[in-house]
Design an enzyme around this catalytic site. Structure first.
Site, short mmCIF file in Angstrom:
data_model
loop_
_atom_site.label_atom_id
_atom_site.label_comp_id
_atom_site.label_asym_id
_atom_site.label_seq_id
_atom_site.Cartn_x
_atom_site.Cartn_y
_atom_site.Cartn_z
N HIS A 178 0.84 -1.20 0.00
CA HIS A 178 0.00 0.00 0.00
C HIS A 178 0.87 1.24 0.00
CE1 HIS A 178 0.62 -1.49 4.10
NE2 HIS A 178 0.64 -0.23 4.50
N HIS A 180 0.90 5.16 1.08
CA HIS A 180 0.24 6.19 1.88
C HIS A 180 0.34 7.50 1.10
CE1 HIS A 180 0.35 3.94 5.86
NE2 HIS A 180 1.31 3.30 5.21
#
Ligand code: 5GP
Length: 192
Positions: A178, A180
């Site tokens: 992922h 951010h």
């Protein structure tokens, strides 16, 4: 059946650790001195001792570091993560952007006024950036481009930061790659 039970136990253990880590972050915020902004700058956390990254690095408490290490144990076991449930819409999230390959949603524990996570809908071995292989080149590019779309949608395209925490020493807590996307306040350097 036994293997399914083991998998569930692993998921439940992971969820507990994740929740524990999240609670640790909340406690850290509550402990912060009065007058500290809700979204601390790097300078603030170096002096105020309430950043999750500071906690990881300096080990003021070992909660986050321990949770990150524990999360890493199951990293490549194929155990689903919380993000699989978000992708499947089994648990709610605030979606900012979505296409057939990428999902972007607001972080449940934001570290800035804008904090969005950008993930591949199919993990395909990308538990973390350090597992990337040549076949992942296309999705990695799509994730980065999606980060830019998110920044535009959130009105921060003129100034934002993209972060990938890779592995326990970076306090990665969810083993589904992922990005951010952070913004909406002044970002400082170096990061924690
Ligand atoms: P990491 O620490 O692995 O770099 O980042 C994982 C991020 O996922 C954290 O910032 C954490 O707040 C976020 N997160 C964990 N669980 C959930 C959840 O259930 N929903 C959302 N929206 N974010 C989550």
């Amino acid at each position: 059946m036994i293997s399914a039970q083991k998998s569930m136990a692993a998921v439940n253990s992971f969820s507990l650790l994740r929740d524990y880590a999240r609670a640790g972050r909340i406690v850290a915020r509550v402990r912060a001195s009065p007058g500290i902004a809700s979204y601390p700058s790097s300078i603030n956390f170096l002096t105020a001792n309430h950043s999750r990254r500071y906690l990881c690095r300096a080990s003021a408490t070992h909660d986050e570091e321990a949770a990150a290490k524990a999360a890493a144990i199951n990293a490549d076991s194929g155990v689903p993560t919380i993000f699989d449930k978000i992708i499947a819409k089994e648990i709610p999230s605030t979606i900012v952007y979505e296409d057939d390959k990428v999902l972007a949603f607001k972080d449940v524990n934001p570290q800035a006024p804008v904090h969005v996570l950008v993930i591949p809908k199919v993990r395909d071995g990308l538990t973390q950036l350090g597992k990337a292989e040549p076949r992942h080149g296309e999705i990695l590019g799509q994730l980065l481009y999606a980060a830019k779309i998110v920044a535009e949608k959130e009105g921060i395209v003129d100034g934002f930061r993209v972060v990938i925490n890779n592995g326990p020493s970076a306090c990665q807590s969810v083993y589904h790659l992922h990005l951010h996307v952070l913004g909406g306040r002044q970002m400082n350097w170096p990061p924690g």
